[in-house]
Design a protein around this motif. Structure first.
Motif, short mmCIF file in Angstrom:
data_model
loop_
_atom_site.label_atom_id
_atom_site.label_comp_id
_atom_site.label_asym_id
_atom_site.label_seq_id
_atom_site.Cartn_x
_atom_site.Cartn_y
_atom_site.Cartn_z
N ASN A 5 38.45 40.79 35.73
CA ASN A 5 39.40 41.78 36.27
C ASN A 5 39.64 41.66 37.77
O ASN A 5 40.13 42.60 38.39
CB ASN A 5 38.92 43.20 35.92
N ALA A 64 43.86 40.56 37.94
CA ALA A 64 44.82 41.34 37.16
C ALA A 64 45.58 42.24 38.13
O ALA A 64 45.06 43.26 38.59
CB ALA A 64 44.09 42.17 36.11
N ASP A 95 43.04 44.61 24.68
CA ASP A 95 43.25 43.76 25.85
C ASP A 95 44.72 43.64 26.24
O ASP A 95 45.11 42.76 26.99
CB ASP A 95 42.64 42.38 25.63
N GLY A 111 45.06 39.87 27.75
CA GLY A 111 43.71 39.77 28.30
C GLY A 111 42.77 39.22 27.26
O GLY A 111 43.18 38.65 26.24
N ASP A 142 38.41 41.82 29.77
CA ASP A 142 38.70 41.06 30.98
C ASP A 142 40.20 40.80 31.02
O ASP A 142 40.75 40.12 30.16
CB ASP A 142 37.93 39.74 30.97
N LEU A 143 40.88 41.34 32.03
CA LEU A 143 42.33 41.22 32.12
C LEU A 143 42.79 40.11 33.07
O LEU A 143 43.96 40.06 33.43
CB LEU A 143 42.94 42.57 32.54
N ALA A 177 45.63 38.19 31.59
CA ALA A 177 46.88 38.91 31.33
C ALA A 177 47.96 38.43 32.30
O ALA A 177 47.75 38.38 33.51
CB ALA A 177 46.65 40.41 31.50
#
Length: 486
Positions: free
Chosen positions: A37, A40, A88, A135, A149-150, A153
């Motif tokens: 993260n 993101a 996600d 994600g 966990d992004l 993304a």
């Protein structure tokens, strides 16, 4: 009823992560391995008030792919929102393309099998479209919970969809390998399957031989190795055949492959396009690709594998097998071309033999890519040249190659001189060795004269041993025959 009474139908959807430095709609980094993260951005998770901005580099990579497969690159394509809920996917939708993708059609020719059983086949592509990645859900080390966990993304993807043209797991793997090699060749994706840069979804169905209507398909998701792709398809095919022969029905579904058990298991019933409620993304204008833009990308394209293969055959006289092998990856092709450039076109064939033979075997043993080869193209070219001018024999050349590999010298010439490996070509010296061998091996001489050809080879071996492998094999054979009156 046997499996031969059934026909397998396979189509692949491949997600290739585009190798841009930033994400498809934001400036966040796409680097792999950051703490969860940390990459993101507000745009990636659609916080209120943010607007996506399309990454030009991602578009150019899509254009490059379309040109490489002979597809239609759309002058106008549209981004749409694909709506679904998953932990996600914090936005509740994924930006993708539906009705108007950037690439339409095209084809890839694959080679399936080895030796005399090998054959070529053309697999048609339906489309390739740009989209953002979701994600990642993490299920380990969370004490029964799931972490999100992004970082991934918003990472740019090119989803490449084939027609259902493949009829076996072998064809599916050959297609996936060819596609993997191509996206790396044109430098749009690093192809790292362990990091998720190249992932395959396989749509698999079966039907009885002679039936034209497609069977109900099941989609095997997120296969990240060619071995898993083959195992998953083979299991799924047998499962579907067994189910139908037992009187059951196949339900359209999304399934996962478990590498530990070698089995597929159902994850959810398969959604159709209408389930995702696609609609044009109101924050993104249609993507317009002018002919001039496409022409600029075309001008910067590398020579493609098919064209290079034809050139190797036409200019350097290589066989179709050799040319295909040497163009299986850009790294191998570049290494081979650099070797021929240093050695000269007249030595193109022996250079090919060394790249595909001793070098490839040594790289496999050391688990190295050709780009990391301790023996450079220039060094290999020097070695091939010394074989060609009879400075050393093939047997001695392998010793020199091993010394080059181990860093015992900068060039083949340096190693040959340092170790005293130059081939003995003096006729008188070779004749003297032959005379000694004949005198010491009367039994073999008698056996040869009695018609046993193996005895001749034994005598050659004795002469080569006496010369410590330095005598010219061709001269030894010729002079030995003269001495024996053969």
């Amino acid at each position: 009823m046997s499996r031969t009474d059934w026909e397998v139908v396979i189509g692949l959807e491949v997600h290739a992560q585009l190798n841009t430095a930033s994400k498809i709609f934001s400036g966040a980094s796409t680097a792999f391995g950051a703490e969860p993260n940390r990459q993101a951005s507000a745009v990636d998770i659609a916080l209120p008030g943010v607007l996506p901005v399309l990454n030009r580099g991602a578009v150019e990579r899509a254009i490059r792919f379309g040109l490489a497969i002979g597809a239609h690159v759309a002058e106008k394509s549209v981004f749409a929102r694909k709506n679904y809920f998953y932990p996600d996917l914090p936005k509740g939708y994924q930006i993708s393309q539906m009705d108007l993708p950037v690439v339409v059609g095209g084809a890839i020719t694959i080679r399936v099998g080895e030796g005399e059983q090998a054959y070529e086949k053309t697999v048609r592509l339906t489309r390739a479209h740009l989209e953002e990645d979701a994600g990642k859900s993490l299920h380990e080390d969370f004490h029964g919970m799931t972490g999100i966990d992004l970082n991934r993304a918003g990472t740019p993807l090119l989803e490449i969809v084939s027609e259902p043209d493949m009829r076996s797991s072998a064809e599916a793997v050959a297609y996936a390998r060819a596609l993997h090699a191509l996206v790396r060749w044109i430098d749009i994706c690093d192809g790292n399957m362990q990091e998720g840069s190249f992932r395959c979804d396989a749509n698999v169905s079966v039907r009885r031989k002679g039936v034209t209507e497609l069977g109900t398909r099941r989609e095997i998701k997120n296969l990240n190795s060619f071995r898993f792709l083959q195992q998953a398809i083979d299991f799924e095919v047998q499962w579907q055949i067994d189910t139908l022969e037992d009187g059951g029905r196949i339900q359209q579904a999304t399934v996962l492959f478990d590498p530990d058990t070698g089995e597929t298991r159902m994850m959810r019933s398969k959604e159709d396009a209408h389930d995702y409620r696609y609609f044009p993304d109101p924050d993104l204008l249609p993507l317009m690709i002018a002919p001039e833009w496409k022409a600029r990308v075309q001008a910067a394209m590398p020579e493609l594998p098919g064209a290079m293969k034809a050139r190797f055959m036409d200019a350097w006289g290589l066989s179709a097998y050799d040319a295909t092998t040497l163009t299986a990856s850009k790294e191998v092709a570049d290494f081979y071309q650099a070797t021929v450039s240093a050695a000269g076109a007249a030595l193109a064939k022996p250079c090919a033999n060394w790249v595909m033979g001793d070098l490839a075997a040594r790289l496999n043993k050391a688990e190295l890519d050709v780009a990391a080869s301790p023996v450079s193209p220039a060094q290999l070219a020097g070695l091939v040249a010394r074989i060609a001018d009879n400075t050393i024999s093939n047997a001695i050349a392998r010793k020199v190659f091993e010394a080059l590999w181990n860093g015992e010298g900068r060039t083949a010439d340096e190693i040959i001189d340092k170790q005293g490996l130059r081939q003995v070509t003096d006729t008188g010296a070779i004749e003297a060795m032959i005379d000694e061998v004949l005198a010491a091996n009367q039994k073999s001489v008698d056996e040869f004269r009695a018609g046993k050809e193996k005895a001749f080879n034994a005598l050659v071996g004795q002469v080569m041993k006496a010369s410590k492998g330095k005598a010219s094999p061709a001269q030894v054979n010729e002079l030995l025959k003269q001495k024996l009156g053969a």
